[in-house]
Motif scaffolding. Sequence first.
Motif, PDB file in Angstrom:
ATOM      1  N   MET A   1     -15.066   2.365   5.444  1.00 41.27           N
ATOM      2  CA  MET A   1     -14.329   1.875   6.590  1.00 41.27           C
ATOM      3  C   MET A   1     -12.958   2.543   6.617  1.00 41.27           C
ATOM      4  N   ALA A   2     -12.590   3.097   7.755  1.00 47.23           N
ATOM      5  CA  ALA A   2     -11.298   3.759   7.895  1.00 47.23           C
ATOM      6  C   ALA A   2     -10.164   2.740   7.824  1.00 47.23           C
ATOM      7  N   TYR A   3      -9.070   3.155   7.205  1.00 48.48           N
ATOM      8  CA  TYR A   3      -7.880   2.320   7.047  1.00 48.48           C
ATOM      9  C   TYR A   3      -6.756   2.906   7.892  1.00 48.48           C
ATOM     10  N   ILE A   4      -6.276   2.120   8.872  1.00 48.61           N
ATOM     11  CA  ILE A   4      -5.266   2.567   9.820  1.00 48.61           C
ATOM     12  C   ILE A   4      -3.950   1.842   9.536  1.00 48.61           C
ATOM     13  N   LEU A   5      -2.876   2.591   9.379  1.00 53.54           N
ATOM     14  CA  LEU A   5      -1.549   2.013   9.224  1.00 53.54           C
ATOM     15  C   LEU A   5      -0.864   2.025  10.586  1.00 53.54           C
ATOM     16  N   ILE A   6      -0.424   0.857  11.032  1.00 51.78           N
ATOM     17  CA  ILE A   6       0.260   0.702  12.317  1.00 51.78           C
ATOM     18  C   ILE A   6       1.732   0.432  12.021  1.00 51.78           C
ATOM     19  N   ILE A  23     -11.780  -4.328  16.541  1.00 55.11           N
ATOM     20  CA  ILE A  23     -12.907  -4.140  17.453  1.00 55.11           C
ATOM     21  C   ILE A  23     -13.631  -2.830  17.152  1.00 55.11           C
ATOM     22  N   LEU A  24     -12.860  -1.815  16.772  1.00 56.25           N
ATOM     23  CA  LEU A  24     -13.448  -0.511  16.457  1.00 56.25           C
ATOM     24  C   LEU A  24     -14.099  -0.475  15.073  1.00 56.25           C
ATOM     25  N   GLY A  25     -13.908  -1.543  14.314  1.00 57.33           N
ATOM     26  CA  GLY A  25     -14.519  -1.623  12.992  1.00 57.33           C
ATOM     27  C   GLY A  25     -13.697  -0.988  11.898  1.00 57.33           C
ATOM     28  N   TYR A  26     -12.406  -0.808  12.128  1.00 55.01           N
ATOM     29  CA  TYR A  26     -11.527  -0.210  11.142  1.00 55.01           C
ATOM     30  C   TYR A  26     -10.681  -1.291  10.469  1.00 55.01           C
ATOM     31  N   GLU A  27     -10.287  -1.030   9.248  1.00 56.11           N
ATOM     32  CA  GLU A  27      -9.343  -1.880   8.539  1.00 56.11           C
ATOM     33  C   GLU A  27      -7.941  -1.456   8.972  1.00 56.11           C
ATOM     34  N   HIS A  28      -7.020  -2.392   9.016  1.00 60.90           N
ATOM     35  CA  HIS A  28      -5.665  -2.016   9.398  1.00 60.90           C
ATOM     36  C   HIS A  28      -4.620  -2.832   8.645  1.00 60.90           C
ATOM     37  N   GLN A  29      -3.424  -2.302   8.661  1.00 66.82           N
ATOM     38  CA  GLN A  29      -2.253  -2.996   8.150  1.00 66.82           C
ATOM     39  C   GLN A  29      -1.114  -2.599   9.063  1.00 66.82           C
ATOM     40  N   TYR A  30      -0.222  -3.533   9.357  1.00 64.22           N
ATOM     41  CA  TYR A  30       0.926  -3.111  10.132  1.00 64.22           C
ATOM     42  C   TYR A  30       2.223  -3.471   9.447  1.00 64.22           C
ATOM     43  N   ASP A  47      -6.067   6.467   6.466  1.00 66.45           N
ATOM     44  CA  ASP A  47      -6.890   7.501   7.089  1.00 66.45           C
ATOM     45  C   ASP A  47      -6.243   8.019   8.366  1.00 66.45           C
ATOM     46  N   ALA A  48      -5.373   7.205   8.969  1.00 64.85           N
ATOM     47  CA  ALA A  48      -4.603   7.592  10.153  1.00 64.85           C
ATOM     48  C   ALA A  48      -3.419   6.641  10.274  1.00 64.85           C
ATOM     49  N   ILE A  49      -2.380   7.123  10.941  1.00 64.99           N
ATOM     50  CA  ILE A  49      -1.174   6.326  11.159  1.00 64.99           C
ATOM     51  C   ILE A  49      -0.872   6.300  12.644  1.00 64.99           C
ATOM     52  N   VAL A  50      -0.591   5.107  13.161  1.00 70.05           N
ATOM     53  CA  VAL A  50      -0.140   4.929  14.536  1.00 70.05           C
ATOM     54  C   VAL A  50       1.337   4.567  14.432  1.00 70.05           C
ATOM     55  N   LEU A  51       2.204   5.416  14.970  1.00 74.00           N
ATOM     56  CA  LEU A  51       3.647   5.330  14.740  1.00 74.00           C
ATOM     57  C   LEU A  51       4.409   5.211  16.053  1.00 74.00           C
ATOM     58  N   ASP A  52       5.145   4.101  16.206  1.00 75.44           N
ATOM     59  CA  ASP A  52       5.965   3.907  17.394  1.00 75.44           C
ATOM     60  C   ASP A  52       7.189   4.817  17.333  1.00 75.44           C
ATOM     61  N   VAL A  53       7.575   5.379  18.471  1.00 70.98           N
ATOM     62  CA  VAL A  53       8.738   6.258  18.537  1.00 70.98           C
ATOM     63  C   VAL A  53      10.033   5.462  18.349  1.00 70.98           C
TER      64      VAL A  53
END
Length: 128
Positions: A1-6, A23-30, A47-53
């Motif tokens: 399972m992909a791990y996404i850092l928000i 919903i996409l089936g990924y693990e996350h932490q923010y 596995d990926a990072i979502v980064l606010d400007v």
Amino acid sequence: MAYILIVDDDPDMAELLGHMTDILGYEHQYVATGAEAIAICNQRAPDAIVLDVMLEDTDGWTVYRQLVSVTRAPIIFITAWRTGENRQKAEALRADGFLAKPISHQDFAHQLQAVLGKPARRLSPAQA
């Protein structure tokens, strides 16, 4: 399972993005700050990072420059400022994606699916 850092200092937006990753089936932490993002990446590689400007403690551009020295994860910028300048800056940094708020589930899913399992753009040779 992909791990996404928000990384977003708006708890409502972070919760929404977290719900989308669920919903996409990924693990996350923010986390809410750039410092927390760096600390997390030193503990566990996302596995990926979502980064606010726009962050309360700094800006996403600065955090990006710090993150690239501690992680190989693809980074997708998000912002409420829909300016062409922000998109161009993300491109110049060789960020892996860019989304303007409000973010649709479909666009979010497309961006994540496009980067997961692939090397970050900044790690591949620049294309002419």
